[in-house]
Design an enzyme around this catalytic site. Structure first.
Site, PDB file in Angstrom:
ATOM      1  N   LYS A  62     -30.355 -22.053 -20.238  1.00 36.44           N
ATOM      2  CA  LYS A  62     -30.044 -21.510 -21.579  1.00 36.44           C
ATOM      3  C   LYS A  62     -31.307 -21.358 -22.429  1.00 36.44           C
ATOM      4  O   LYS A  62     -31.489 -20.349 -23.098  1.00 36.44           O
ATOM      5  CB  LYS A  62     -29.078 -22.433 -22.339  1.00 36.44           C
ATOM      6  CG  LYS A  62     -27.720 -22.590 -21.737  1.00 36.44           C
ATOM      7  CD  LYS A  62     -26.813 -23.418 -22.627  1.00 36.44           C
ATOM      8  CE  LYS A  62     -27.290 -24.829 -22.898  1.00 36.44           C
ATOM      9  NZ  LYS A  62     -27.356 -25.707 -21.718  1.00 36.44           N
TER      10      LYS A  62
ATOM     11  N   ARG B 214     -39.103 -34.125 -18.851  1.00 34.45           N
ATOM     12  CA  ARG B 214     -38.400 -34.676 -20.010  1.00 34.45           C
ATOM     13  C   ARG B 214     -37.660 -35.943 -19.605  1.00 34.45           C
ATOM     14  O   ARG B 214     -37.090 -35.999 -18.518  1.00 34.45           O
ATOM     15  CB  ARG B 214     -37.373 -33.648 -20.507  1.00 34.45           C
ATOM     16  CG  ARG B 214     -37.843 -32.858 -21.693  1.00 34.45           C
ATOM     17  CD  ARG B 214     -36.949 -31.706 -22.001  1.00 34.45           C
ATOM     18  NE  ARG B 214     -35.521 -32.003 -22.023  1.00 34.45           N
ATOM     19  CZ  ARG B 214     -34.587 -31.107 -22.348  1.00 34.45           C
ATOM     20  NH1 ARG B 214     -34.944 -29.892 -22.689  1.00 34.45           N
ATOM     21  NH2 ARG B 214     -33.318 -31.423 -22.335  1.00 34.45           N
TER      22      ARG B 214
ATOM     23  N   ARG C  40     -21.400 -27.986 -28.885  1.00 33.51           N
ATOM     24  CA  ARG C  40     -21.210 -28.641 -27.589  1.00 33.51           C
ATOM     25  C   ARG C  40     -19.877 -29.370 -27.513  1.00 33.51           C
ATOM     26  O   ARG C  40     -19.544 -29.912 -26.451  1.00 33.51           O
ATOM     27  CB  ARG C  40     -22.319 -29.669 -27.389  1.00 33.51           C
ATOM     28  CG  ARG C  40     -23.447 -29.230 -26.458  1.00 33.51           C
ATOM     29  CD  ARG C  40     -24.443 -30.359 -26.433  1.00 33.51           C
ATOM     30  NE  ARG C  40     -25.289 -30.389 -25.291  1.00 33.51           N
ATOM     31  CZ  ARG C  40     -26.580 -30.021 -25.305  1.00 33.51           C
ATOM     32  NH1 ARG C  40     -27.104 -29.510 -26.391  1.00 33.51           N
ATOM     33  NH2 ARG C  40     -27.319 -30.156 -24.234  1.00 33.51           N
TER      34      ARG C  40
ATOM     35  N   ARG D  58     -25.511 -36.477 -18.436  1.00 25.39           N
ATOM     36  CA  ARG D  58     -25.443 -35.220 -19.199  1.00 25.39           C
ATOM     37  C   ARG D  58     -24.419 -34.268 -18.580  1.00 25.39           C
ATOM     38  O   ARG D  58     -23.691 -33.580 -19.290  1.00 25.39           O
ATOM     39  CB  ARG D  58     -26.825 -34.552 -19.240  1.00 25.39           C
ATOM     40  CG  ARG D  58     -27.809 -35.309 -20.101  1.00 25.39           C
ATOM     41  CD  ARG D  58     -29.219 -34.796 -19.906  1.00 25.39           C
ATOM     42  NE  ARG D  58     -29.414 -33.469 -20.456  1.00 25.39           N
ATOM     43  CZ  ARG D  58     -30.410 -32.659 -20.099  1.00 25.39           C
ATOM     44  NH1 ARG D  58     -31.271 -33.023 -19.181  1.00 25.39           N
ATOM     45  NH2 ARG D  58     -30.526 -31.480 -20.652  1.00 25.39           N
TER      46      ARG D  58
ATOM     47  N   ARG E 118     -38.144 -29.108 -13.288  1.00 21.82           N
ATOM     48  CA  ARG E 118     -38.461 -28.563 -14.613  1.00 21.82           C
ATOM     49  C   ARG E 118     -39.570 -29.374 -15.289  1.00 21.82           C
ATOM     50  O   ARG E 118     -39.571 -30.602 -15.237  1.00 21.82           O
ATOM     51  CB  ARG E 118     -37.180 -28.623 -15.447  1.00 21.82           C
ATOM     52  CG  ARG E 118     -37.281 -27.987 -16.779  1.00 21.82           C
ATOM     53  CD  ARG E 118     -35.937 -27.573 -17.257  1.00 21.82           C
ATOM     54  NE  ARG E 118     -35.247 -28.638 -17.991  1.00 21.82           N
ATOM     55  CZ  ARG E 118     -34.173 -28.402 -18.753  1.00 21.82           C
ATOM     56  NH1 ARG E 118     -33.667 -27.186 -18.842  1.00 21.82           N
ATOM     57  NH2 ARG E 118     -33.593 -29.390 -19.382  1.00 21.82           N
TER      58      ARG E 118
HETATM   59  P1  AMP Z   1     -30.752 -29.850 -24.916  1.00 21.33           P
HETATM   60  O1  AMP Z   1     -32.198 -29.629 -25.091  1.00 21.33           O
HETATM   61  O2  AMP Z   1     -29.903 -28.780 -25.538  1.00 21.33           O
HETATM   62  O3  AMP Z   1     -30.375 -30.111 -23.477  1.00 21.33           O
HETATM   63  O4  AMP Z   1     -30.377 -31.183 -25.719  1.00 21.33           O
HETATM   64  C1  AMP Z   1     -30.993 -32.437 -25.397  1.00 21.33           C
HETATM   65  C2  AMP Z   1     -30.121 -33.563 -25.914  1.00 21.33           C
HETATM   66  O5  AMP Z   1     -29.996 -33.469 -27.348  1.00 21.33           O
HETATM   67  C3  AMP Z   1     -28.704 -33.592 -25.388  1.00 21.33           C
HETATM   68  O6  AMP Z   1     -28.597 -34.212 -24.119  1.00 21.33           O
HETATM   69  C4  AMP Z   1     -28.003 -34.382 -26.492  1.00 21.33           C
HETATM   70  O7  AMP Z   1     -28.289 -35.771 -26.378  1.00 21.33           O
HETATM   71  C5  AMP Z   1     -28.709 -33.881 -27.753  1.00 21.33           C
HETATM   72  N1  AMP Z   1     -27.992 -32.710 -28.325  1.00 21.33           N
HETATM   73  C6  AMP Z   1     -28.512 -31.467 -28.503  1.00 21.33           C
HETATM   74  N2  AMP Z   1     -27.616 -30.654 -29.063  1.00 21.33           N
HETATM   75  C7  AMP Z   1     -26.489 -31.379 -29.225  1.00 21.33           C
HETATM   76  C8  AMP Z   1     -25.195 -31.086 -29.725  1.00 21.33           C
HETATM   77  N3  AMP Z   1     -24.864 -29.852 -30.168  1.00 21.33           N
HETATM   78  N4  AMP Z   1     -24.272 -32.080 -29.732  1.00 21.33           N
HETATM   79  C9  AMP Z   1     -24.584 -33.316 -29.310  1.00 21.33           C
HETATM   80  N5  AMP Z   1     -25.776 -33.664 -28.804  1.00 21.33           N
HETATM   81  C10 AMP Z   1     -26.737 -32.696 -28.761  1.00 21.33           C
END
Ligand code: AMP
Length: 258
Positions: free
Chosen positions: A41, A190, A118, A201, A157
């Site tokens: 994404k 990461r 989410r 996740r 990644r």
């Molecule tokens: P991402 O980079 O989008 O994979 O987000 C990394 C982490 O940030 C996720 O695994 C969650 O812990 C937190 N996070 C990001 N966006 C959200 C969201 N909309 N709702 C809840 N947690 C989020």
């Protein structure tokens, strides 16, 4: 087109920064990008942002920046701990974070929401907030990829510590090992891409995010896109699925041809 200043407004919030310079586009695009972690994404949001001029808004980027740079308030500590475990940050904290950045949702350049919403509660809140702001979503793109390929992608990644550009050992290696091509920052795995955290996740995604397919499907907004192949192939497929022509002669225009 959305400039870097607008992105700064999203990442840092609006306090203490000047009003960004918005560049009105003839046709702003407003999309939500859905899909499991590692499906690509973030990469697609970057490529689509370059092609369409819409602003890439990632809640993950906001929480990472907050946990790296802002003094650890209780809310930041809570978000950081949830991210470290691979759990979702609580809805009220995510919603207040996006609420504070509502002006980004009104960006005349449009937006690409990556990683938000989410949960069903976040999606319902977003609908209500966009309604209050008089902004309509054009579509919700759902990227689909088999689980084995997701795990493969996440393990290879590497992300730039500074500008968060994403690379992959096999499919998108940097020119110099472990160094970001864009800003010279260090590339790292990461913390939440570690295998044990990836499993948490994925569970969180299946339990709480996948139901959004039905939520947006019922509104006629859901566009499924197969996420196999190179990032450029997925971009091409996405634009096709959205009915956006890549021809500069076409009436619906890309940022590069506006
Ligand atoms: P991402 O980079 O989008 O994979 O987000 C990394 C982490 O940030 C996720 O695994 C969650 O812990 C937190 N996070 C990001 N966006 C959200 C969201 N909309 N709702 C809840 N947690 C989020």
């Amino acid at each position: 087109m959305c400039d870097t200043h607008s992105r700064t407004a999203w990442i840092q919030g609006w306090d203490g920064i000047d009003e960004p310079v918005w560049h009105q586009l003839r046709m702003p695009y407003r999309f939500v990008l859905l899909g499991a972690p590692g499906v690509g994404k973030g990469t697609q949001a970057r490529l689509l942002g370059e092609a369409l001029g819409s602003c890439h808004l990632s809640t993950g980027d906001v929480f990472r920046a907050a946990s790296e740079h802002i003094a650890a308030t209780p809310a930041v500590k809570l978000a950081k701990a949830a991210m470290k475990r691979g759990d979702l940050v609580p809805d009220d904290l995510v919603i207040s974070t996006v609420y504070e950045r509502s002006q980004c949702l009104q960006c005349p350049a449009g937006f690409l929401l990556d990683g938000f919403p989410r949960t069903l509660q976040q999606a319902q809140w977003l609908d209500e907030r966009l309604g209050q702001l008089g902004v309509m979503l054009d579509a919700v793109v759902h990227y689909e990829l088999p689980t084995e390929q997701i795990v493969e992608r996440l393990c290879g990644r590497r992300t730039c510590e500074d500008c968060h550009t994403v690379y992959h050992e096999m499919t998108r290696p940097p020119a110099r090992a472990d160094i970001c091509d864009d800003c010279g920052g260090r590339l790292v795995l990461r913390a939440d891409d570690q295998p044990v955290v990836v499993r948490v996740r994925m569970d969180a995604y299946l339990k709480t995010t996948e139901p959004l397919k039905e939520f947006y499907g019922d509104q006629g907004l859901l566009i499924p896109v197969r996420a196999t192949g190179t990032p450029e192939e997925v971009l091409e497929r996405t634009l096709q699925a959205l009915g956006i022509s890549t021809s500069p002669d076409d009436g619906r225009m890309l940022a590069s041809s506006r």
